[in-house]
Design a protein around this motif. Structure first.
Motif, PDB file in Angstrom:
ATOM      1  N   ALA A  67       0.826  -1.234   0.120  1.00 29.10           N
ATOM      2  CA  ALA A  67      -0.116  -0.021  -0.046  1.00 29.10           C
ATOM      3  C   ALA A  67       0.830   1.251  -0.062  1.00 29.10           C
ATOM      4  CB  ALA A  67      -1.038  -0.008   1.254  1.00 29.10           C
ATOM      5  N   GLN A  68       1.827   1.165   0.538  1.00 30.82           N
ATOM      6  CA  GLN A  68       3.000   2.246   0.857  1.00 30.82           C
ATOM      7  C   GLN A  68       3.568   2.622  -0.574  1.00 30.82           C
ATOM      8  OE1 GLN A  68       6.380   2.074   0.713  1.00 30.82           O
ATOM      9  NE2 GLN A  68       6.607   4.502   0.889  1.00 30.82           N
ATOM     10  N   THR A  69       3.737   1.849  -1.276  1.00 30.73           N
ATOM     11  CA  THR A  69       4.748   2.241  -2.309  1.00 30.73           C
ATOM     12  C   THR A  69       3.945   2.962  -3.363  1.00 30.73           C
ATOM     13  OG1 THR A  69       4.024   0.201  -3.226  1.00 30.73           O
ATOM     14  CG2 THR A  69       6.190   0.226  -2.311  1.00 30.73           C
ATOM     15  N   LEU A  70       2.740   3.088  -3.634  1.00 30.32           N
ATOM     16  CA  LEU A  70       1.984   3.610  -4.354  1.00 30.32           C
ATOM     17  C   LEU A  70       1.530   5.139  -3.926  1.00 30.32           C
ATOM     18  CD1 LEU A  70      -0.664   1.037  -5.814  1.00 30.32           C
ATOM     19  CD2 LEU A  70       1.628   1.785  -6.502  1.00 30.32           C
ATOM     20  N   LEU A  71       1.748   5.451  -2.710  1.00 28.09           N
ATOM     21  CA  LEU A  71       1.317   6.708  -2.371  1.00 28.09           C
ATOM     22  C   LEU A  71       2.014   7.840  -2.593  1.00 28.09           C
ATOM     23  CD1 LEU A  71      -0.377   6.000   1.316  1.00 28.09           C
ATOM     24  CD2 LEU A  71      -1.583   6.122  -1.067  1.00 28.09           C
ATOM     25  N   PRO A  72       3.742   7.844  -2.730  1.00 26.53           N
ATOM     26  CA  PRO A  72       4.171   8.938  -2.990  1.00 26.53           C
ATOM     27  C   PRO A  72       3.968   9.101  -4.566  1.00 26.53           C
ATOM     28  CG  PRO A  72       5.726   7.379  -1.671  1.00 26.53           C
ATOM     29  CD  PRO A  72       4.398   6.733  -2.019  1.00 26.53           C
ATOM     30  N   ILE A  73       3.782   8.274  -5.497  1.00 22.89           N
ATOM     31  CA  ILE A  73       3.327   8.619  -6.912  1.00 22.89           C
ATOM     32  C   ILE A  73       2.499   9.658  -7.031  1.00 22.89           C
ATOM     33  CG2 ILE A  73       2.679   7.621  -8.946  1.00 22.89           C
ATOM     34  CD1 ILE A  73       4.215   4.918  -8.131  1.00 22.89           C
ATOM     35  N   ALA A  74       1.483   9.434  -5.936  1.00 21.64           N
ATOM     36  CA  ALA A  74       0.355  10.404  -6.044  1.00 21.64           C
ATOM     37  C   ALA A  74       0.405  11.594  -5.379  1.00 21.64           C
ATOM     38  CB  ALA A  74      -1.044   9.881  -5.933  1.00 21.64           C
ATOM     39  N   THR A  75       1.625  12.002  -4.824  1.00 21.75           N
ATOM     40  CA  THR A  75       1.797  13.205  -3.747  1.00 21.75           C
ATOM     41  C   THR A  75       2.480  14.174  -4.557  1.00 21.75           C
ATOM     42  OG1 THR A  75       1.809  11.422  -1.763  1.00 21.75           O
ATOM     43  CG2 THR A  75       2.759  13.966  -1.598  1.00 21.75           C
ATOM     44  N   LEU A  76       1.930  15.243  -4.593  1.00 18.81           N
ATOM     45  CA  LEU A  76       2.499  16.713  -5.297  1.00 18.81           C
ATOM     46  C   LEU A  76       3.910  16.793  -5.157  1.00 18.81           C
ATOM     47  CD1 LEU A  76       1.860  19.229  -6.819  1.00 18.81           C
ATOM     48  CD2 LEU A  76       1.699  20.333  -4.839  1.00 18.81           C
ATOM     49  N   ALA A  77       4.521  16.896  -3.652  1.00 13.54           N
ATOM     50  CA  ALA A  77       5.733  17.115  -3.352  1.00 13.54           C
ATOM     51  C   ALA A  77       6.867  16.079  -3.697  1.00 13.54           C
ATOM     52  CB  ALA A  77       5.764  17.862  -2.264  1.00 13.54           C
ATOM     53  N   GLU A  78       6.154  14.825  -3.682  1.00 14.03           N
ATOM     54  CA  GLU A  78       7.382  13.728  -3.509  1.00 14.03           C
ATOM     55  C   GLU A  78       7.337  13.176  -5.094  1.00 14.03           C
ATOM     56  OE1 GLU A  78       6.407  10.623  -0.869  1.00 14.03           O
ATOM     57  OE2 GLU A  78       5.248  12.034   0.796  1.00 14.03           O
ATOM     58  N   MET A  79       6.464  12.736  -5.711  1.00 12.83           N
ATOM     59  CA  MET A  79       6.891  12.334  -7.122  1.00 12.83           C
ATOM     60  C   MET A  79       5.780  12.825  -8.099  1.00 12.83           C
ATOM     61  SD  MET A  79       7.707   8.439  -6.355  1.00 12.83           S
ATOM     62  CE  MET A  79       8.604   8.129  -7.817  1.00 12.83           C
ATOM     63  N   ARG A  80       4.618  13.401  -7.911  1.00  8.59           N
ATOM     64  CA  ARG A  80       3.752  13.718  -8.900  1.00  8.59           C
ATOM     65  C   ARG A  80       3.968  15.072  -9.452  1.00  8.59           C
ATOM     66  NH1 ARG A  80      -1.151  16.613  -8.238  1.00  8.59           N
ATOM     67  NH2 ARG A  80      -1.050  16.279  -5.942  1.00  8.59           N
ATOM     68  N   GLY A  81       4.110  15.979  -8.960  1.00 12.97           N
ATOM     69  CA  GLY A  81       4.306  17.344  -9.242  1.00 12.97           C
ATOM     70  C   GLY A  81       3.038  17.705 -10.140  1.00 12.97           C
ATOM     71  N   ARG A  82       3.114  18.564 -11.122  1.00 14.47           N
ATOM     72  CA  ARG A  82       1.893  19.182 -11.659  1.00 14.47           C
ATOM     73  C   ARG A  82       1.354  18.563 -12.885  1.00 14.47           C
ATOM     74  NH1 ARG A  82       0.744  22.979  -7.879  1.00 14.47           N
ATOM     75  NH2 ARG A  82       2.416  24.044  -7.106  1.00 14.47           N
ATOM     76  N   GLN A  83       1.895  17.444 -13.327  1.00 14.34           N
ATOM     77  CA  GLN A  83       1.519  16.656 -14.618  1.00 14.34           C
ATOM     78  C   GLN A  83       0.211  16.286 -14.630  1.00 14.34           C
ATOM     79  OE1 GLN A  83       4.565  17.287 -13.717  1.00 14.34           O
ATOM     80  NE2 GLN A  83       5.148  17.991 -15.370  1.00 14.34           N
ATOM     81  N   TYR A  84      -0.446  15.768 -13.467  1.00 15.87           N
ATOM     82  CA  TYR A  84      -1.626  15.278 -13.742  1.00 15.87           C
ATOM     83  C   TYR A  84      -2.395  15.415 -12.128  1.00 15.87           C
ATOM     84  CZ  TYR A  84       1.601  11.524 -13.172  1.00 15.87           C
ATOM     85  OH  TYR A  84       3.055  10.823 -13.093  1.00 15.87           O
ATOM     86  N   SER A  85      -3.538  14.917 -12.041  1.00 14.62           N
ATOM     87  CA  SER A  85      -4.179  15.322 -10.550  1.00 14.62           C
ATOM     88  C   SER A  85      -3.930  14.043  -9.811  1.00 14.62           C
ATOM     89  CB  SER A  85      -5.767  15.293 -10.736  1.00 14.62           C
ATOM     90  OG  SER A  85      -6.253  14.007 -11.341  1.00 14.62           O
ATOM     91  N   GLU A  86      -3.974  14.101  -8.343  1.00 13.89           N
ATOM     92  CA  GLU A  86      -3.403  13.145  -7.508  1.00 13.89           C
ATOM     93  C   GLU A  86      -4.635  11.823  -7.813  1.00 13.89           C
ATOM     94  OE1 GLU A  86      -3.907  12.334  -2.492  1.00 13.89           O
ATOM     95  OE2 GLU A  86      -4.686  14.248  -3.606  1.00 13.89           O
ATOM     96  N   ALA A  87      -5.775  12.163  -8.121  1.00 11.69           N
ATOM     97  CA  ALA A  87      -6.625  10.955  -8.479  1.00 11.69           C
ATOM     98  C   ALA A  87      -6.218  10.162  -9.751  1.00 11.69           C
ATOM     99  CB  ALA A  87      -8.082  11.450  -8.438  1.00 11.69           C
ATOM    100  N   ALA A  88      -5.558  10.818 -10.558  1.00  6.63           N
ATOM    101  CA  ALA A  88      -5.407  10.264 -11.930  1.00  6.63           C
ATOM    102  C   ALA A  88      -3.792   9.818 -12.047  1.00  6.63           C
ATOM    103  CB  ALA A  88      -5.444  11.285 -12.997  1.00  6.63           C
ATOM    104  N   ALA A  89      -3.009   9.884 -10.784  1.00  5.82           N
ATOM    105  CA  ALA A  89      -1.438   9.641 -10.864  1.00  5.82           C
ATOM    106  C   ALA A  89      -1.019   8.311 -11.267  1.00  5.82           C
ATOM    107  CB  ALA A  89      -0.860  10.251  -9.696  1.00  5.82           C
ATOM    108  N   VAL A  90      -1.699   7.330 -10.344  1.00  8.28           N
ATOM    109  CA  VAL A  90      -1.282   6.069 -10.499  1.00  8.28           C
ATOM    110  C   VAL A  90      -1.641   5.482 -11.963  1.00  8.28           C
ATOM    111  CG1 VAL A  90      -1.349   3.763  -9.273  1.00  8.28           C
ATOM    112  CG2 VAL A  90      -1.356   5.643  -7.946  1.00  8.28           C
ATOM    113  N   ASP A  91      -2.812   5.845 -12.198  1.00  4.73           N
ATOM    114  CA  ASP A  91      -3.155   5.241 -13.578  1.00  4.73           C
ATOM    115  C   ASP A  91      -2.447   5.897 -14.680  1.00  4.73           C
ATOM    116  OD1 ASP A  91      -5.269   3.753 -12.250  1.00  4.73           O
ATOM    117  OD2 ASP A  91      -6.670   5.051 -12.710  1.00  4.73           O
ATOM    118  N   SER A  92      -2.040   6.845 -14.465  1.00  8.66           N
ATOM    119  CA  SER A  92      -1.137   7.640 -15.471  1.00  8.66           C
ATOM    120  C   SER A  92       0.211   6.968 -15.629  1.00  8.66           C
ATOM    121  CB  SER A  92      -0.953   9.104 -15.339  1.00  8.66           C
ATOM    122  OG  SER A  92      -2.237   9.765 -15.386  1.00  8.66           O
ATOM    123  N   VAL A  93       0.746   6.636 -14.637  1.00 11.14           N
ATOM    124  CA  VAL A  93       1.918   5.965 -14.341  1.00 11.14           C
ATOM    125  C   VAL A  93       1.918   4.708 -15.266  1.00 11.14           C
ATOM    126  CG1 VAL A  93       3.868   5.090 -12.893  1.00 11.14           C
ATOM    127  CG2 VAL A  93       3.100   7.278 -12.643  1.00 11.14           C
TER     128      VAL A  93
END
Length: 397
Positions: free
Chosen positions: A165-191
């Motif tokens: 469960a933990q490994t996917l959360l940084p992918i969706a977090t703005l300041a950790e890995m997501r940035g502003r390329q997509y929304s939090e809700a769309a982050a994991v599916d986008s990756v």
């Protein structure tokens, strides 16, 4: 069946030390051999860190899965701007931490304590200090050696249970890995969609997981968790001492272990990982870089007890990196001769401080020396020569 291990619990040393270790070790002369307390410890059911970690039934380890997880860990394809990998904040050169008070994710440049934001920048620092992932496979292990990988506490506020469960959360977090390329809700599916467009990932996921759609969010989490679960160390001087290598600790470190126990540190720093994996209100000052207060778990200002494994190699300290040295941390826990304690955070009244906080911390220099014995020198430092995306290994390091 949930795996069980015979593990070392510092809590159980209190009675033992009162009758043997404290009286004998502190009194021994530097030029005389230290008494063998290991046999006494093992006879009381104490042991060192296990050498193998349990895995969930639905995510058994394999060499191919570990290697897939390693490639994903180092591949910046997992981040929004493709410039951050898991290794950006958990690098082997920094004992799988990053040496910063607050981590720098997207739009960052550099490695370890030299990492900085590139200019111009409109992204914040990560909210909290990056802990090491070494031995994270043992998160949640109790003094009795019980460890359930499906319910293991993760993050400073325990908001996730299990590495998967933990490994996917940084992918969706703005300041950790997501940035502003997509929304939090769309982050994991986008990756996941990105990974599916990389032929080598398609092949590796299919070989490891099989099925009609092997590249999935669940399997991404499983591969990363499997790799992180492989990063274990069990040869710290502390472990070797408990296994009978009497010279593994110096006289000062043995005295520090005594002081650590007598000062009450094992009330929270207990078990093989020296953590009770509970949250506590300590009243640590906020980090000014955030520009706001960090209210911790559910707004209570409670944060999880960190493991002390590798602690000497993973400065700075506390949940927000506001303490630079172990000596400073040890002083923080000493309330002084009158036993009065004041919160360093104006949002935390003194009355809300955890009652388990020690009153006096004795022989502080020796405790710092003992904490140095909790770091292992040998662990997997492998950096892949390339990653399947073709991006720079590790991102902008």
């Amino acid at each position: 069946m949930t795996p069980r291990f015979t593990c070392f619990s510092v809590r159980h040393l209190a009675g033992l030390l009162a009758t043997s270790l404290f009286g004998a070790v502190v009194a021994c002369q530097p030029d005389s051999p230290a008494p063998n307390t290991v046999s006494q410890a093992t006879s009381n059911g104490l042991s060192a860190l296990p050498t193998a970690a349990p895995a969930p039934a639905d995510n058994p380890s394999s060499a191919a899965k570990v290697e897939l997880g390693r490639l994903l860990f180092w591949d910046p394809i997992l981040s929004g701007p493709r410039d951050v990998s898991c290794a950006s904040c958990h690098h082997p050169a920094s004992a799988y931490a990053d040496g910063l008070d607050l981590s720098i994710g997207p739009n960052g440049q550099g490695q370890g304590s030299q990492r900085r934001f590139r200019q111009p920048n409109d992204l914040p620092f990560a909210q909290r200090n990056a802990p090491t992932v070494l031995n994270v496979a043992f998160n949640g292990i109790g003094p009795d050696g019980h460890c359930d990988p499906t319910t293991a506490s993760m993050f400073w506020d325990s908001r996730a249970q299990s590495l998967e469960a933990q490994t996917l959360l940084p992918i969706a977090t703005l300041a950790e890995m997501r940035g502003r390329q997509y929304s939090e809700a769309a982050a994991v599916d986008s990756v996941v969609a990105r990974l599916r467009r990389v032929p080598e990932y398609q092949q590796r996921f299919a070989a490891v997981f099989g099925g009609v759609a092997p590249v999935s969010a669940a399997n991404l989490g499983r591969a990363l968790a499997c790799f992180e679960r492989s990063l274990t160390t069990a040869d710290a001087p502390y472990d070797r001492y408990l296994r009978g290598e009497q010279a593994a600790l110096t006289d000062e470190q043995v005295q520090g272990l005594t002081a650590f126990v007598q000062s009450g540190c094992p009330k929270c720093h207990t078990g093989p990982m020296l953590s009770d994996y509970q949250t506590h209100v300590l009243g640590v000052a906020d980090n000014a870089k955030l520009g706001a207060t960090d209210a911790g778990q559910n707004g209570t200002y409670a944060f999880r007890t960190p493991s002390l494994r590798q602690v000497a190699a993973t400065a700075p300290y506390m949940h927000n990196g506001t303490m630079s040295t172990l000596a400073e941390v040890v002083r923080f826990y000493d309330a002084g001769p009158r036993g009065g304690r004041a919160s360093l955070n104006p949002n935390v009244p003194n009355a809300r401080l955890d009652p388990l906080l020690p009153t006096r911390v004795t022989n502080q220099q020796a405790i710092v020396a003992f904490l140095g014995s909790l770091s292992a020198g040998s662990f997997d430092r492998t950096v892949p020569a390339r990653v399947p995306s073709g991006l720079p290994v590790g991102g902008s390091l």
